[in-house]
Scaffold this active site. Structure first.
Site, mmCIF file in Angstrom:
data_model
loop_
_atom_site.group_PDB
_atom_site.id
_atom_site.type_symbol
_atom_site.label_atom_id
_atom_site.label_comp_id
_atom_site.label_asym_id
_atom_site.label_seq_id
_atom_site.Cartn_x
_atom_site.Cartn_y
_atom_site.Cartn_z
ATOM 1 C CG ASP A 1 -14.764 -20.102 64.507
ATOM 2 O OD1 ASP A 1 -15.241 -21.025 63.820
ATOM 3 O OD2 ASP A 1 -15.402 -19.542 65.420
ATOM 4 C CG ASN B 1 -14.427 -29.444 66.942
ATOM 5 O OD1 ASN B 1 -13.292 -29.010 66.760
ATOM 6 N ND2 ASN B 1 -15.462 -28.624 67.098
#
Ligand code: FPP
Length: 247
Positions: A26, A74
């Site tokens: 991330d 996503n």
């Protein structure tokens, strides 16, 4: 814990390595923003960082690494970013045949393939086939992956078997469930690393992480170095894993 002779610095105990590491990579977007670059530059830098970490884990003798590259959620990102990530993944898989494959890495993807483009699906088959006889680290790239989808399809398959009389309700065991996940046959992660300071699992390996040690760091993924990975392993080796027992 072992200490180097001169610096009293903690060093890795090679007898106690995690067999399987999960990674939530991330912070690519924030890394790019800090530099005034487009988010795509962060993802590109993230892919480079990934290559280094996999090579280092392989050289160290770690057996499995599972990396969260694209989640089932996503798709909600702007189309431009999704397209960029898909192209990056396609290039990564192609390139891996020349780079990671030569380093003896076994490349697999986990996640639902049907939503991916035909080109990516074909490339996955090709890369998996090309690397399947390697004997080094197994790298699972989680691509269109979500733990709830994974568990739902495992439950559905059990329900189908039960409806057809192939199994009884009593035969539904944790082992039966594990055997129907994308990671069937692999050990559960011993260590989960998440970068960028977020402290959550974001639908990643919810079943497999039941007894994993969690390591959260503020470092943004493109900055996560081989040294940072060593620090995570050293921290893992300090933990007292009890698996619900008394140790
Ligand atoms: C999270 O950062 C990262 C992703 C959603 C994608 C992960 C992809 C890579 C590391 C590179 C591509 C991987 C392969 C296998 C080629 P973010 O974009 O959410 O960052 P932010 O939270 O700072 O915005």
């Amino acid at each position: 814990m072992l200490f180097g002779k001169r610096k009293r610095e903690a060093v890795i105990d090679y007898e106690n390595l995690p067999q399987h590491i999960g990674v939530i990579m991330d912070g690519n977007g924030r890394w790019a923003k800090k530099r005034g670059l487009p988010r795509s530059a962060g993802h590109k830098a993230g892919a480079d960082s990934l290559k280094k970490i996999v090579t280092a884990c392989n050289n160290m003798g770690i057996k499995y690494i599972t990396v969260y590259a694209f989640s089932t959620e996503n798709w909600s990102r702007p189309k431009e970013e999704v397209d960029y990530l898909m192209n990056l993944l396609l290039g990564y898989l192609r390139d891996a045949e020349n780079t990671l494959a030569g380093e003896n890495v076994v490349i697999r993807t986990i996640g639902s393939r049907t939503e991916l483009s035909e080109e990516i699906q074909q490339q996955i088959i090709k890369t998996e086939e090309f690397t399947k006889n390697n004997t080094g680290i197994v790298m699972n790239i989680a691509l269109n992956y979500g733990a709830r989808e994974e568990l739902t399809s495992a439950m559905r398959s059990l329900a189908e078997d039960a409806a057809a009389g192939r199994i009884t309700p009593e035969q539904v065991t944790p082992e039966q469930i594990s055997a129907r996940l994308y990671t069937a046959g692999q050990p559960d992660p011993d260590l989960l690393i998440r970068t960028s300071g977020e402290i959550r699992l974001s639908n990643f390996m919810l079943w497999q992480l039941a007894y994993s040690e969690m390591y959260f760091t503020d470092r943004l993924w493109p900055d996560f170095s081989v040294k940072d990975r060593e620090a995570a392993i050293i921290e893992y080796q300090r933990r007292n894993r009890r698996f619900g027992g008394v140790g």
